[in-house]
Structure formats: structure tokens, C-alpha cells
Design a protein around this motif. Structure first.
Motif, PDB file in Angstrom:
ATOM      1  N   ASP A   1     -34.348  16.415  -0.464  1.00 19.79           N
ATOM      2  CA  ASP A   1     -33.523  16.850  -1.582  1.00 19.79           C
ATOM      3  C   ASP A   1     -32.109  17.141  -1.074  1.00 19.79           C
ATOM      4  N   PRO A   2     -31.075  16.517  -1.658  1.00 14.98           N
ATOM      5  CA  PRO A   2     -29.711  16.672  -1.133  1.00 14.98           C
ATOM      6  C   PRO A   2     -29.187  18.109  -1.200  1.00 14.98           C
ATOM      7  N   LYS A   3     -29.596  18.870  -2.198  1.00 15.61           N
ATOM      8  CA  LYS A   3     -29.135  20.262  -2.273  1.00 15.61           C
ATOM      9  C   LYS A   3     -29.729  21.087  -1.142  1.00 15.61           C
ATOM     10  N   ARG A   4     -31.006  20.900  -0.887  1.00 16.32           N
ATOM     11  CA  ARG A   4     -31.651  21.610   0.217  1.00 16.32           C
ATOM     12  C   ARG A   4     -31.046  21.187   1.558  1.00 16.32           C
ATOM     13  N   LEU A   5     -30.816  19.886   1.704  1.00 16.06           N
ATOM     14  CA  LEU A   5     -30.235  19.382   2.945  1.00 16.06           C
ATOM     15  C   LEU A   5     -28.837  19.955   3.166  1.00 16.06           C
ATOM     16  N   SER A   6     -28.072  20.079   2.116  1.00 18.41           N
ATOM     17  CA  SER A   6     -26.734  20.652   2.208  1.00 18.41           C
ATOM     18  C   SER A   6     -26.786  22.102   2.694  1.00 18.41           C
TER      19      SER A   6
ATOM     20  N   LEU B   1     -40.858  12.032  10.251  1.00 22.16           N
ATOM     21  CA  LEU B   1     -41.931  11.163   9.768  1.00 22.16           C
ATOM     22  C   LEU B   1     -42.025  11.254   8.255  1.00 22.16           C
ATOM     23  N   TYR B   2     -42.439  10.149   7.649  1.00 21.11           N
ATOM     24  CA  TYR B   2     -42.566  10.126   6.199  1.00 21.11           C
ATOM     25  C   TYR B   2     -43.649   9.139   5.793  1.00 21.11           C
ATOM     26  N   LYS B   3     -44.117   9.322   4.569  1.00 22.44           N
ATOM     27  CA  LYS B   3     -45.018   8.363   3.930  1.00 22.44           C
ATOM     28  C   LYS B   3     -44.347   7.924   2.640  1.00 22.44           C
ATOM     29  N   GLU B   4     -44.729   6.758   2.167  1.00 23.22           N
ATOM     30  CA  GLU B   4     -44.128   6.226   0.944  1.00 23.22           C
ATOM     31  C   GLU B   4     -44.383   7.124  -0.265  1.00 23.22           C
ATOM     32  N   ASP B   5     -45.422   7.972  -0.209  1.00 21.53           N
ATOM     33  CA  ASP B   5     -45.702   8.879  -1.324  1.00 21.53           C
ATOM     34  C   ASP B   5     -44.756  10.073  -1.360  1.00 21.53           C
ATOM     35  N   GLY B   6     -43.811  10.142  -0.397  1.00 17.06           N
ATOM     36  CA  GLY B   6     -42.834  11.224  -0.365  1.00 17.06           C
ATOM     37  C   GLY B   6     -43.160  12.328   0.632  1.00 17.06           C
TER      38      GLY B   6
ATOM     39  N   LYS C   1     -33.064   9.618   1.671  1.00 10.11           N
ATOM     40  CA  LYS C   1     -34.046   9.119   0.702  1.00 10.11           C
ATOM     41  C   LYS C   1     -35.147  10.142   0.433  1.00 10.11           C
ATOM     42  N   TYR C   2     -35.574  10.867   1.457  1.00 13.20           N
ATOM     43  CA  TYR C   2     -36.759  11.714   1.332  1.00 13.20           C
ATOM     44  C   TYR C   2     -36.492  13.213   1.222  1.00 13.20           C
TER      45      TYR C   2
ATOM     46  N   GLU D   1     -22.375  13.606  15.545  1.00 14.75           N
ATOM     47  CA  GLU D   1     -22.258  12.181  15.873  1.00 14.75           C
ATOM     48  C   GLU D   1     -22.220  11.292  14.624  1.00 14.75           C
ATOM     49  N   PRO D   2     -21.300  11.560  13.701  1.00 11.65           N
ATOM     50  CA  PRO D   2     -21.274  10.803  12.438  1.00 11.65           C
ATOM     51  C   PRO D   2     -20.975   9.311  12.605  1.00 11.65           C
ATOM     52  N   ASN D   3     -20.333   8.922  13.700  1.00 11.21           N
ATOM     53  CA  ASN D   3     -19.976   7.509  13.896  1.00 11.21           C
ATOM     54  C   ASN D   3     -20.933   6.777  14.836  1.00 11.21           C
ATOM     55  N   ASN D   4     -22.019   7.424  15.220  1.00 16.08           N
ATOM     56  CA  ASN D   4     -22.978   6.802  16.127  1.00 16.08           C
ATOM     57  C   ASN D   4     -23.990   6.024  15.282  1.00 16.08           C
ATOM     58  N   THR D   5     -23.909   4.703  15.333  1.00 20.09           N
ATOM     59  CA  THR D   5     -24.709   3.849  14.455  1.00 20.09           C
ATOM     60  C   THR D   5     -26.210   3.913  14.735  1.00 20.09           C
ATOM     61  N   LYS D   6     -26.616   4.392  15.905  1.00 15.55           N
ATOM     62  CA  LYS D   6     -28.055   4.451  16.165  1.00 15.55           C
ATOM     63  C   LYS D   6     -28.757   5.481  15.264  1.00 15.55           C
ATOM     64  N   TYR D   7     -27.977   6.352  14.630  1.00 14.23           N
ATOM     65  CA  TYR D   7     -28.553   7.336  13.712  1.00 14.23           C
ATOM     66  C   TYR D   7     -28.502   6.892  12.248  1.00 14.23           C
ATOM     67  N   ASP D   8     -27.873   5.760  11.963  1.00 12.61           N
ATOM     68  CA  ASP D   8     -27.686   5.329  10.567  1.00 12.61           C
ATOM     69  C   ASP D   8     -28.999   5.167   9.801  1.00 12.61           C
ATOM     70  N   GLU D   9     -29.957   4.468  10.395  1.00 13.93           N
ATOM     71  CA  GLU D   9     -31.229   4.249   9.716  1.00 13.93           C
ATOM     72  C   GLU D   9     -31.943   5.578   9.448  1.00 13.93           C
ATOM     73  N   GLY D  10     -31.966   6.454  10.441  1.00 16.43           N
ATOM     74  CA  GLY D  10     -32.602   7.754  10.277  1.00 16.43           C
ATOM     75  C   GLY D  10     -31.907   8.614   9.232  1.00 16.43           C
ATOM     76  N   ARG D  11     -30.568   8.574   9.216  1.00 18.00           N
ATOM     77  CA  ARG D  11     -29.824   9.333   8.205  1.00 18.00           C
ATOM     78  C   ARG D  11     -30.136   8.810   6.795  1.00 18.00           C
ATOM     79  N   ALA D  12     -30.268   7.487   6.672  1.00 13.07           N
ATOM     80  CA  ALA D  12     -30.605   6.903   5.365  1.00 13.07           C
ATOM     81  C   ALA D  12     -32.000   7.358   4.922  1.00 13.07           C
ATOM     82  N   LEU D  13     -32.927   7.433   5.855  1.00 11.03           N
ATOM     83  CA  LEU D  13     -34.273   7.910   5.517  1.00 11.03           C
ATOM     84  C   LEU D  13     -34.256   9.382   5.108  1.00 11.03           C
TER      85      LEU D  13
END
Length: 181
Positions: A90-95, A113-118, A87-88, A72-84
């Protein structure tokens, strides 16, 4: 490596669930993202938002609307979650995880779920007679192994009902950090 996770039990008042089904979602904290479908589907999503509110009391932030994969790459309800996630995690691991899960939709945990400390935690939510599927257990194991993130299972129990938390033993692989370089 075996990883054991034990259910965390949160109790809820039956009247809160009944009010939810009647459309009363006023107790959801304002800072949580709540798409319209949560209001339009009164019998769904109670567990996710109740659990999010309980974790928020413990200092966590999070979303029920995120995607580890490319679905669902074009479903905007996931945009905020994808951005999080970006952010949290590692892109290589996620890939690597995305490649492993290509084409699989089932199994992703209900909450990110996340905390600001990572700190990061992925949580599957269950209530009543709902049980973990093999796809969910496999995904939790992959998240622990590849993303090196904490995982958990929450069981929601109606107040005054007895429930004995379950434990799950997962097969996880220890991947050295330098493997992703």
C-alpha cells in the motif's frame, strides 16, 4: 502488541556452498533476477539465493534486490524489486515507513517475497554464526506494524549439523487501517 517469530530452518549440502564459492551458480532458478555482482563475489549471496529457491518450491516469488527506502535511487539493479514493492505494498503505508526510516540503511531484510494472491513476506537470512542485529529486529517490527506484512527469519544449517531454531519477540504496534486514509 508482542509478535513472536520463530526461525525457519533450511538445510544445505556443504558441497553446494563449496561449489557456489567456486563460481557454480547453475542451480539458481532461471526466473530469479541475479545481478552480475552475485557472480563476481563468490563468497556472498549464497544464503539469499538458496532461501529464494526454497521459498520458490513453496509457491513464493521474490527478490534479494529491492528497496523499501529511497537509497540508491539510480541503481538499476533495484528497479525490478522497487516495482514489485510498489505493486504489492500500500503506497500510503510505504510512505510512512520510508519517512520513519529516512537515512537508515541498516536493517532491511534480505528478501522480499510475494504470491500472486497478494501475500507478502519479508525474510532475514542467517547462517553459521551470523545473528540478528537490533537494527534488523527494529526494521522487522516496523514492517509488521506499518506495512502490516508478514515477517520471518530463516536460518541455513549445513546438513548433519544440529541447530535449535531461535524465537524472537518483537514489539509491534497495531495501526488501524483507517489511520492511513
Amino acid at each position: 502488541m508482542k509478535t513472536t517469530i520463530s526461525e525457519i530452518v533450511f538445510t544445505y549440502q556443504k558441497s553446494l556452498l563449496e561449489a557456489w564459492k567456486e563460481g557454480d551458480k547453475s542451480w539458481i532458478p532461471d526466473e530469479l533476477f541475479v545481478p552480475d555482482e552475485v557472480f563476481n563475489q563468490p563468497h556472498y549471496h549464497f544464503g539469499e539465493y538458496f532461501t529464494l529457491s526454497k521459498f520458490q518450491e513453496l509457491g513464493w516469488h521474490g527478490s534479494a534486490y529491492y528497496a523499501l527506502g529511497n537509497w540508491e535511487p539510480n541503481n538499476t539493479k533495484y528497479d525490478e524489486g522497487r516495482a514489485l514493492i510498489a505493486k504489492y505494498i500500500d503506497p500510503k503505508r510505504l510512505s510512512v515507513l520510508k519517512a520513519l526510516r529516512e537515512g537508515l540503511l541498516a536493517g532491511e531484510p534480505d528478501l522480499f517475497l510475494y504470491k500472486e494472491d497478494g501475500s507478502v513476506l519479508f525474510v532475514e537470512v542467517k547462517k553459521e554464526k551470523d545473528r540478528l542485529s537490533q537494527a534488523q529486529l527494529d526494521c522487522l517490527s516496523q514492517i509488521k506494524s506499518i506495512l502490516n506484512c508478514d515477517i520471518g527469519v530463516v536460518y541455513l544449517s549445513e546438513e548433519e549439523k544440529d541447530y535449535n531454531p531461535k524465537s524472537y519477540e518483537l514489539d509491534c504496534v497495531v495501526i488501524p487501517p483507517d489511520w492511513f486514509n
